[in-house]
Scaffold this active site. Structure first.
Site, PDB file in Angstrom:
ATOM      1  N   HIS A  63     -49.231   3.429  10.729  1.00  0.00           N
ATOM      2  CA  HIS A  63     -47.951   3.234  10.030  1.00  0.00           C
ATOM      3  C   HIS A  63     -47.104   4.504  10.115  1.00  0.00           C
ATOM      4  O   HIS A  63     -47.364   5.485   9.414  1.00  0.00           O
ATOM      5  CB  HIS A  63     -48.199   2.865   8.563  1.00  0.00           C
ATOM      6  CG  HIS A  63     -46.957   2.479   7.811  1.00  0.00           C
ATOM      7  ND1 HIS A  63     -46.419   1.224   7.866  1.00  0.00           N
ATOM      8  CD2 HIS A  63     -46.145   3.192   6.992  1.00  0.00           C
ATOM      9  CE1 HIS A  63     -45.341   1.164   7.107  1.00  0.00           C
ATOM     10  NE2 HIS A  63     -45.146   2.353   6.562  1.00  0.00           N
ATOM     11  N   HIS A  65     -42.869   5.817  10.607  1.00  0.00           N
ATOM     12  CA  HIS A  65     -41.427   5.571  10.736  1.00  0.00           C
ATOM     13  C   HIS A  65     -40.831   6.668  11.617  1.00  0.00           C
ATOM     14  O   HIS A  65     -40.400   7.716  11.128  1.00  0.00           O
ATOM     15  CB  HIS A  65     -40.745   5.580   9.368  1.00  0.00           C
ATOM     16  CG  HIS A  65     -41.159   4.464   8.459  1.00  0.00           C
ATOM     17  ND1 HIS A  65     -40.489   3.269   8.396  1.00  0.00           N
ATOM     18  CD2 HIS A  65     -42.186   4.363   7.577  1.00  0.00           C
ATOM     19  CE1 HIS A  65     -41.073   2.474   7.509  1.00  0.00           C
ATOM     20  NE2 HIS A  65     -42.109   3.117   6.997  1.00  0.00           N
ATOM     21  N   GLU A 143     -39.166  -4.620  12.051  1.00  0.00           N
ATOM     22  CA  GLU A 143     -39.082  -4.829  10.608  1.00  0.00           C
ATOM     23  C   GLU A 143     -37.865  -5.669  10.246  1.00  0.00           C
ATOM     24  O   GLU A 143     -36.770  -5.469  10.772  1.00  0.00           O
ATOM     25  CB  GLU A 143     -39.000  -3.472   9.905  1.00  0.00           C
ATOM     26  CG  GLU A 143     -39.080  -3.567   8.388  1.00  0.00           C
ATOM     27  CD  GLU A 143     -39.161  -2.205   7.740  1.00  0.00           C
ATOM     28  OE1 GLU A 143     -40.200  -1.913   7.134  1.00  0.00           O
ATOM     29  OE2 GLU A 143     -38.193  -1.429   7.847  1.00  0.00           O
ATOM     30  N   SER A 147     -32.319  -9.065   1.240  1.00  0.00           N
ATOM     31  CA  SER A 147     -32.612 -10.054   0.197  1.00  0.00           C
ATOM     32  C   SER A 147     -31.415 -10.922  -0.165  1.00  0.00           C
ATOM     33  O   SER A 147     -31.531 -11.798  -1.021  1.00  0.00           O
ATOM     34  CB  SER A 147     -33.104  -9.329  -1.072  1.00  0.00           C
ATOM     35  OG  SER A 147     -32.141  -8.399  -1.528  1.00  0.00           O
ATOM     36  N   HIS A 182     -40.371  -5.853   5.264  1.00  0.00           N
ATOM     37  CA  HIS A 182     -40.167  -4.569   4.594  1.00  0.00           C
ATOM     38  C   HIS A 182     -40.937  -4.478   3.288  1.00  0.00           C
ATOM     39  O   HIS A 182     -41.768  -3.578   3.103  1.00  0.00           O
ATOM     40  CB  HIS A 182     -38.680  -4.299   4.355  1.00  0.00           C
ATOM     41  CG  HIS A 182     -38.434  -2.981   3.697  1.00  0.00           C
ATOM     42  ND1 HIS A 182     -38.212  -2.864   2.339  1.00  0.00           N
ATOM     43  CD2 HIS A 182     -38.416  -1.719   4.188  1.00  0.00           C
ATOM     44  CE1 HIS A 182     -38.061  -1.580   2.031  1.00  0.00           C
ATOM     45  NE2 HIS A 182     -38.180  -0.870   3.141  1.00  0.00           N
ATOM     46  N   HIS A 209     -44.926  -3.401   3.508  1.00  0.00           N
ATOM     47  CA  HIS A 209     -45.089  -2.520   2.363  1.00  0.00           C
ATOM     48  C   HIS A 209     -45.392  -3.405   1.145  1.00  0.00           C
ATOM     49  O   HIS A 209     -44.799  -4.478   0.986  1.00  0.00           O
ATOM     50  CB  HIS A 209     -43.806  -1.729   2.074  1.00  0.00           C
ATOM     51  CG  HIS A 209     -43.385  -0.810   3.176  1.00  0.00           C
ATOM     52  ND1 HIS A 209     -42.469  -1.174   4.140  1.00  0.00           N
ATOM     53  CD2 HIS A 209     -43.734   0.467   3.460  1.00  0.00           C
ATOM     54  CE1 HIS A 209     -42.280  -0.163   4.974  1.00  0.00           C
ATOM     55  NE2 HIS A 209     -43.037   0.836   4.593  1.00  0.00           N
ATOM     56  N   GLU A 212     -45.969  -0.370  -3.654  1.00  0.00           N
ATOM     57  CA  GLU A 212     -46.084   1.069  -3.419  1.00  0.00           C
ATOM     58  C   GLU A 212     -45.942   1.860  -4.711  1.00  0.00           C
ATOM     59  O   GLU A 212     -46.644   2.855  -4.915  1.00  0.00           O
ATOM     60  CB  GLU A 212     -45.020   1.507  -2.409  1.00  0.00           C
ATOM     61  CG  GLU A 212     -45.043   2.985  -2.067  1.00  0.00           C
ATOM     62  CD  GLU A 212     -44.052   3.338  -0.987  1.00  0.00           C
ATOM     63  OE1 GLU A 212     -44.025   4.514  -0.580  1.00  0.00           O
ATOM     64  OE2 GLU A 212     -43.290   2.445  -0.534  1.00  0.00           O
ATOM     65  N   ASP A 308     -47.593   7.626   7.262  1.00  0.00           N
ATOM     66  CA  ASP A 308     -46.228   7.229   6.985  1.00  0.00           C
ATOM     67  C   ASP A 308     -45.315   8.076   7.877  1.00  0.00           C
ATOM     68  O   ASP A 308     -45.785   8.740   8.806  1.00  0.00           O
ATOM     69  CB  ASP A 308     -45.884   7.364   5.498  1.00  0.00           C
ATOM     70  CG  ASP A 308     -44.911   6.281   5.023  1.00  0.00           C
ATOM     71  OD1 ASP A 308     -44.080   5.834   5.836  1.00  0.00           O
ATOM     72  OD2 ASP A 308     -44.979   5.881   3.849  1.00  0.00           O
TER      73      ASP A 308
END
Length: 406
Positions: A63, A65, A143, A147, A182, A209, A212, A308
């Protein structure tokens, strides 16, 4: 022509073994004694390493980014919401400044640490070009995020375009297209359903994710807390789009990778375990963002370790990540914890992204990281711990049978 590699110690799925060697071309042909392999492959090139060396499968960082690799001091740490606000504020600058040279340097940093495979979480597709030209195997997690129900169709079409781009890569580029949701709070259930269905249909690796921070749980359960003001300000809404239970149901029957999972309950981890899911544990990121500690001692769910991205870490070094985990999980017996962490960057990491790597066995990819200890260690039960404590990089790295770092 095959190669026979003869280390002092070999790390296998059954543990550490002395007196064994590995024969390989692009894939591992056999694991046996040097004498037996020499008889079987008389024309093979032989590489005999020096003392105090351990041959591991190439390490896997599941994982990362890359698109935020330019960050050093711009983002704020200590609290998840404060960090998130700083990401929103600095996002455009960070993404624009993270050019190919910056992202490639991050990949090369991983390579020097023995990382032969990584999972790239790609929000915009800007990192695909770099991933295509670095030597590592890349699980390219396209990804999807958003929403707002009014934008679902447009977001999904962009997501499909990025899926197509990563699927069009040549085999020698070692790109595996994959799907990333996401987070439950940030992706509309309709988009989640479509993206997960695509992953299942195409048998792609699937990641998300998940829980978290405590802010995420409070928002999903009660619609309150720090996310309430965040969503009110940026998305003009005051109601979560899903619940934890509804979100988990999308992944039933398809083992997936749940990243962080710091705020999961025992019941939720029961469900993850029952469904064969995995957790990506990122201890340094969790500490910097004030998220808490994933209960690594709960062995029901298989765990992969990850760094990460540099938006919430200071390096992409899995040895630093493992050392941090040793300190963070201070109540766990050290030798057993060290063994678990080595598995979390090899075999368990590979399984979490549906990869055949992460193991030194016949038929697996010939991906290796040669690690040298500063002194000999005859206590087999401590080899994992001593590796974690003293490794600052790999002596040599092979990917697909090719030596890429000497």
């Amino acid at each position: 022509m095959p190669t026979i590699l003869i280390p002092e110690t070999l790390y296998t799925p059954q543990g550490y073994r002395k007196g064994l060697a590995v024969a390989f071309d692009e894939k591992i042909l056999a694991v046996d004694t040097p004498e037996a392999l020499s008889t079987r492959y008389p024309d093979a090139k032989k590489i005999e390493t020096e003392a105090e060396t351990i041959l591991y499968p190439g390490f896997i960082n599941v994982h990362v980014h890359l698109e935020f690799s330019v960050n050093r001091c711009r983002l704020e740490y200590g609290d998840f919401m404060r960090w998130l606000e700083s990401v929103i504020r600095e996002r455009d600058t960070l993404v624009n400044e993270a050019d190919n040279a910056v992202m490639e340097a991050a990949c090369r940093q991983m390579l020097r640490g023995g990382i032969t495979s990584f999972g790239a979480i790609s929000s915009f597709g800007a990192d695909l070009e770099v991933c295509r030209r670095v030597p590592q195997r890349v699980t390219f997690f396209n990804e999807i995020v958003g929403s707002n129900p009014a934008t679902i169709d447009a977001l999904y079409q962009d997501f499909l375009h990025r899926i197509d781009a990563s699927s069009a890569c040549e085999p020698q580029e070692r790109i595996t297209p994959a799907v990333a949701i996401h987070a439950p709070h940030s992706v509309h259930p309709v988009a989640v359903r479509r993206a997960v269905a695509l992953a299942k249909k195409e048998e792609m690796p699937l990641s998300t994710h998940f829980l978290e921070s405590s802010y995420e749980r409070e928002w999903l359960e009660h619609g309150t807390g720090g996310f309430r003001e965040f969503f009110r300000r940026y998305l003009k809404t005051e109601r979560p789009v899903t619940t934890i239970e509804e979100f988990l149901a999308h992944f039933d029957g398809y083992p997936s990778l749940f990243v962080h999972a710091v705020q999961t309950t025992e019941e939720e981890r029961d469900r993850l375990a029952a469904e064969g899911h995995f957790v990506a544990h990122c201890p340094r990121s969790n500490r910097l963002l004030g998220c808490g500690r994933y209960p690594l001692e709960d062995r029901r769910v298989s765990v992969a370790l990850a760094t990460d991205g540099l938006s919430s870490n200071w390096s992409l070094d899995l040895f630093e990540e493992m050392r941090a985990a040793l300190m963070l999980h201070h109540r766990a017996p050290l030798p057993q914890l060290a063994d678990q962490l080595i598995r979390a960057v090899t075999l368990d990491a590979a399984r979490s992204i549906r990869s055949d790597a992460g193991r030194i066995e016949a038929g697996a990819p010939a991906d290796f990281a040669l690690i040298r200890l500063p002194q000999s260690c005859d206590r087999e039960e401590e080899l994992a711990l001593q590796t974690i404590l003293h490794s600052r990089g790999a002596e040599a790295v092979w990917i697909g049978g090719e030596e890429v770092i000497k």
